[in-house]
Design a protein around this motif. Sequence first.
Motif: not given
Length: 616
Positions: A74-82, A132-136, A170-176, A226-232
């Motif tokens: 879910c966090y990797g969705s940022v890589y599809a930003w292009s 992780g909860m704080v990050g998401l 993204l930073g908090i969730g990725y590292v944790s 929709v993207l935010g809801s799916i990730n959540l």
Amino acid sequence: MRQAAQDSMLFSRISLQGNAPTARGFKDMLLEYYSHTEYRPSRAQIEKDRFVFFGLLPCRQWMAIPAGILIQFCYGSVYAWSIFNAPINRLLTNNSDQGGAEITFYIALGVLGFTGALFGPWIECSHPQKSGMVGLVIFFLGHLTAALALQVRMISLLYFGYGFVAGVGLGIGYVSTIDAVSKWWPKARGTAAGCAVMGFGGGSLAFSAINEELLENVSLPVTFLVLGSINLIIMFTCIQFICPPPPGHNLDGIPMVDETDLPHLKRPGARAGADGGSKGGSELAGTGIDKNPRYLAILGSERPIIYISLAEALRSRDFWLLYMSFLANIVFCLVILSNLPKIINRLFGMGSRDPQEPPLPAYLAVSIEGGFNMAGRVLVGLLSDIVGRKTTFLVILLTQVGVLVCMPFVIQSENFWGFMTLVWTATVCYGGGFGMIPAFIADMFGINNTSSCHGVILTAWSLASICGGLAFTGVINHYIDNGSMPYETKMYTVNFVWMLILVIVGFVCCLFVRSSIRDRLFPAPPDQVLRLRVFGRVFRVLYSVWHENAPQQQSSSASDYATGCHTDNSANILNNRVRKRHLRCELLTKEQEQVEWEEYLVLRAVQHRLMKEPDV
């Protein structure tokens, strides 16, 4: 006395506690914050962590990996930003090439790195479900703000919402998430971290197609809702399976004598201690090693453990050399990731010298690149567990050097599939760096410093995304403003040249990284000038100085005695010595290295015992 104190610190943990001052400044608070990087659960929390998913299922070691993969997915969705760049620019400016939508991606990754550095100690000291909860939640709020920004057509609000707010989450969730998963597998950290980070690359692969489908059916603001809801929903479910390993699962420090140094070491009936080792030397009983005077001197009753504080880790030159290597590893693909559709269109598509449809649609090329990114994270992490972190890192940097050398020739020949092959090869190396770096840090500085050091080193991600992206775009815009056409290759060649120089610098830095305790403490001969480990072998340069007797011009005669000019023969020899200098190189065999290391350990063990028993 100073040397003795340093020796003592290497063999035992010393805790200095005093009365806290009544008034503390910001600097004192900051130092205290970065001094505590250890999670200390209560007995009740340890019992609670035996069960996951709201206490309904018993916790199992394997559960952390699929949960971590889906969270990172879910966090990797940022890589599809292009995929969003052109639609957002058209919405805001009616021009798909103008509007600055791509800057959002740079801001998000920039904030990610600095967030990891800022919150690293807190993440290390907190339960992974809490962080992780704080990050998401923050990541979800970023999507909501982005939807609002597109609804009111405010690019600045988009930068704040998706760039800053989502970047913090993204930073908090990725590292944790990554560090929580890797702690479950101390014997295969590279593979475990690579599997978790694989989800991040998979997000790029899947969300490129998902984003395209959403853009065809709903508006841009609804797409982000929709993207935010799916990730959540996905992340909230998976975070229920993430918990820390029980106490004693990992060594609380770095052993000076590893099991690879003791090939016959067995653990029949060994009783695990608080640090994951054995008590009373029981792991040596019955192996023959416990009767060997040399190993008894080295080991004593337990294997000596080195404790490295976060401050010591961040001050070490090895950390910053690794930082530079990681920065060099990720710049090229970060720039390509955010600009690949545009590059394909300008060099091989409708914007090229001969307008035509590219052999592969841009969104599909982005998805395939995500697949190679995902595969590299697992494969390189697995390879690092087998052949070593430093050797693996050197290989991927050397591979990127080859890619950047070939790239100008390939684009000049307008070879689309050659271009994509080079991009995908570099992407494997790029993903591999991310998959291996958490394990690399844990091996070098200890498991308790992983989250904090990982957060700091991710600022290289921020610098690469911001500075690298701006430099790439600046070069392109400079040539276009001076009359060059967007499809001309010279502007891309200039970018590949500075990237190549950076990767070569990163390769050299990696050569000098002392990736293990042995490398950092390995004894140096008095005449050593340089030492580094290259593909598992110790290479050193020695500058020897010695004296050689010069031939005497004449011997003593009777006239010398008569005039009193006679000198003693030994003094005469000393006066006639010629000073010589010699530079030589050595590549130690494994046997030579082991002998020198064991002699060093024996000396340190003797020093340690003399300090403990000064009257002996």
